[in-house]
Scaffold this active site. Structure first.
Site, PDB file in Angstrom:
ATOM      1  N   GLU A   1      29.313 -91.794 -41.713  1.00  0.00           N
ATOM      2  CA  GLU A   1      30.296 -90.730 -41.709  1.00  0.00           C
ATOM      3  C   GLU A   1      31.210 -90.878 -40.492  1.00  0.00           C
ATOM      4  O   GLU A   1      30.749 -91.082 -39.370  1.00  0.00           O
ATOM      5  CB  GLU A   1      29.592 -89.369 -41.685  1.00  0.00           C
ATOM      6  CG  GLU A   1      30.453 -88.178 -41.349  1.00  0.00           C
ATOM      7  CD  GLU A   1      31.637 -88.002 -42.294  1.00  0.00           C
ATOM      8  OE1 GLU A   1      32.724 -87.638 -41.803  1.00  0.00           O
ATOM      9  OE2 GLU A   1      31.484 -88.256 -43.517  1.00  0.00           O
TER      10      GLU A   1
ATOM     11  N   ARG B   1      32.001 -73.562 -49.693  1.00  0.00           N
ATOM     12  CA  ARG B   1      31.926 -75.025 -49.669  1.00  0.00           C
ATOM     13  C   ARG B   1      31.000 -75.547 -48.569  1.00  0.00           C
ATOM     14  O   ARG B   1      30.238 -76.493 -48.784  1.00  0.00           O
ATOM     15  CB  ARG B   1      33.331 -75.610 -49.517  1.00  0.00           C
ATOM     16  CG  ARG B   1      33.410 -77.125 -49.597  1.00  0.00           C
ATOM     17  CD  ARG B   1      34.843 -77.596 -49.638  1.00  0.00           C
ATOM     18  NE  ARG B   1      35.440 -77.364 -50.941  1.00  0.00           N
ATOM     19  CZ  ARG B   1      35.453 -78.241 -51.935  1.00  0.00           C
ATOM     20  NH1 ARG B   1      34.873 -79.422 -51.774  1.00  0.00           N
ATOM     21  NH2 ARG B   1      36.019 -77.972 -53.088  1.00  0.00           N
TER      22      ARG B   1
ATOM     23  N   ARG C   1      45.929 -70.940 -49.155  1.00  0.00           N
ATOM     24  CA  ARG C   1      44.511 -70.575 -49.235  1.00  0.00           C
ATOM     25  C   ARG C   1      44.197 -69.454 -48.245  1.00  0.00           C
ATOM     26  O   ARG C   1      44.792 -69.385 -47.167  1.00  0.00           O
ATOM     27  CB  ARG C   1      43.607 -71.770 -48.916  1.00  0.00           C
ATOM     28  CG  ARG C   1      43.651 -72.899 -49.931  1.00  0.00           C
ATOM     29  CD  ARG C   1      42.637 -73.969 -49.550  1.00  0.00           C
ATOM     30  NE  ARG C   1      42.696 -75.147 -50.383  1.00  0.00           N
ATOM     31  CZ  ARG C   1      41.984 -75.330 -51.495  1.00  0.00           C
ATOM     32  NH1 ARG C   1      41.151 -74.377 -51.884  1.00  0.00           N
ATOM     33  NH2 ARG C   1      42.086 -76.447 -52.194  1.00  0.00           N
TER      34      ARG C   1
ATOM     35  N   ASP D   1      36.314 -88.513 -54.865  1.00  0.00           N
ATOM     36  CA  ASP D   1      37.759 -88.532 -54.653  1.00  0.00           C
ATOM     37  C   ASP D   1      38.304 -89.931 -54.424  1.00  0.00           C
ATOM     38  O   ASP D   1      39.483 -90.187 -54.683  1.00  0.00           O
ATOM     39  CB  ASP D   1      38.135 -87.641 -53.466  1.00  0.00           C
ATOM     40  CG  ASP D   1      38.174 -86.163 -53.820  1.00  0.00           C
ATOM     41  OD1 ASP D   1      37.993 -85.833 -55.011  1.00  0.00           O
ATOM     42  OD2 ASP D   1      38.387 -85.337 -52.914  1.00  0.00           O
TER      43      ASP D   1
ATOM     44  N   ALA E   1      34.354 -81.394 -57.385  1.00  0.00           N
ATOM     45  CA  ALA E   1      32.993 -81.526 -56.862  1.00  0.00           C
ATOM     46  C   ALA E   1      32.029 -81.934 -57.968  1.00  0.00           C
ATOM     47  O   ALA E   1      31.171 -82.801 -57.773  1.00  0.00           O
ATOM     48  CB  ALA E   1      32.549 -80.215 -56.220  1.00  0.00           C
TER      49      ALA E   1
END
Length: 438
Positions: A36, A111, A202, A320, A333
């Site tokens: 990551e 999320r 958002r 993605d 997702a």
């Protein structure tokens, strides 16, 4: 490495990458490493939704009880509302024109909490942080791959899975190398994401702030809403045990789909006035809700052109990186989780060995690429329809059922059935190769 049949490197620790790592950790003979780029696992955005076919996967992974604890409500399999579609682009009260029902309804989460369930299920020692992939090399088709990271370290693996998002480094190198090798220059056309023509605002709102003057609960606290209007729509639904409402307000220029947006960051803060001006003249139910968002953020929404391939030898794309899509079917997702489930099922199968990894990845592509691309296209098309820019325009009696048909893919297959189909394809292709060698 005793007893390990191959090593899997997962580049990217988002929902898809972590789901794959957790699913593969069920196989003790597969060594898994997650690389990551950030200093910790994290997700941007607030809400995430899944449908019943994704819940089926979570149950097969043994994680359904963990996810049930953080859902908007405990999923019990009963029929529920997917979305309540309402015409809202007028100052007087709007009205429903379509109600989409689903088993389980629309299952919603915060999320960050959603990602945390996968993080908690990850075995110790699998995750490596601060590992931004720069490139990978493979000296021969049958040997290992070497990964080069921005911190000047390297790692080796037998299979690389690019879960590194819409701006995927793995996708870029894979398509560039394949284009150079085959002369298919059109592959380069699929590397960079393109603008959908949509900008979204958002925000999160505590449910108790949405009560009206009479103390009645706003309808979106209970029901996922889709407020529709010309070239704009607003999605809202509760998360975190119905304590918070997630709001996504979209405004679009369909003629600009496929173009490159300006160079400004994709996500920025904006003023409440900008948001309210955008929806000036909409029904009070929408305007009152938007007034509760004090600090909205503005997002420029991109997606990928449908890819012609997800794999190359022992490199694969997932989530993605393979099919980044607009959010209009709440499927991003779920599609990443489905990728992970089927790829893990193939890699864990007895027919998959170090020697047969390329065929296993082709089986993954055979099953996942058609549906991934179908949902990518359908998600964009659905957004166009919500904003009365599709073939049905604003003929609501025709538009409602047409929107409903956009969801048919949810019922046409099952993830378990697709995983079994992928294994059959793999076994048959290996058998055909043996016959051909004879």
């Amino acid at each position: 490495m005793s007893g390990v049949k191959f090593r899997v490197a997962i580049c990217g620790g988002g929902i898809g990458g972590l789901c794959l790592a957790v699913a593969l950790s069920r196989h003790p003979n597969i060594k898994v490493e997650v690389y990551e780029a950030a200093a910790r696992f994290k997700e941007i955005g607030a809400g995430v939704m899944i449908w019943s076919r994704t819940w089926e996967i979570l149950a097969h992974l043994g994680l359904d009880s963990n996810f049930a604890e953080i859902a908007h409500a405990i999923p019990d399999g009963s029929d529920g509302v997917g979305f309540d579609y309402r015409k809202s682009d007028q100052p007087m009260e709007g009205h429903r024109f379509y109600l989409f029902h689903r088993p389980y309804g629309c299952i919603r989460f915060h999320r960050a909490h959603f990602l945390d369930v996968f993080v908690d299920a990850l075995p110790d020692g699998v995750a490596h942080f601060g590992k931004r992939l720069l490139s990978y090399t493979q000296n021969n088709l049958h040997g290992p791959l070497e990964l080069q990271f921005s911190d000047n370290t390297t790692a080796r693996c037998d299979i690389l899975v690019g879960c590194d998002g819409i701006k995927s480094i793995v996708r870029k190198q894979m398509l560039e190398e394949k284009a150079a090798k085959t002369g298919q220059g059109e592959l380069l056309h699929h590397i960079d994401p393109v603008w959908t023509g949509t900008v979204i605002y958002r925000g999160l709102i505590p449910v108790d702030r949405l009560n009206n003057r009479d103390g009645l609960e706003h309808r979106t606290a209970e029901t996922p809403m889709m407020y529709c209007g010309k070239s704009k729509h607003v999605v809202s639904y509760s998360i975190s045990r119905r304590s918070i409402v997630n709001v996504v307000a979209c405004t679009s220029h369909p003629e600009l789909e496929g173009t490159v947006a300006c160079d400004e960051p994709w996500v920025v803060e904006c003023t409440q006035k900008e948001l309210l001006d955008c929806y000036d003249g909409w029904e009070p139910e929408v305007v009152d809700m938007l007034k509760c968002i004090e600090k909205p953020t503005r997002w420029v929404i991109h997606h990928l052109r449908p890819l012609p391939t997800y794999v190359s030898n022992k490199v694969a794309l997932l989530g993605d990186a393979a099919h980044a899509m607009s959010p209009h079917q709440g499927a991003g997702a779920g599609q990443a989780i489905e990728d992970a489930f089927i790829l893990a099922h193939l890699l864990g199968h007895q027919a998959t060995s170090l020697a047969t990894l390329p065929q296993a990845l082709l089986a993954y592509e055979h099953v996942r690429l058609p549906l991934g691309n179908h949902v990518l296209r359908g998600s964009y098309e659905s957004g166009v329809m919500y904003e009365f820019n599709g073939p049905q325009t604003d003929e609501l009696q025709v538009l409602g059922p047409a929107i409903g048909r956009q969801w048919n893919w949810l019922n046409e297959t099952t993830p378990v059935g697709e995983a079994e189909r992928a294994v059959r394809w793999l076994v048959e292709s290996l058998q055909a190769a043996v016959v051909e060698e004879r």
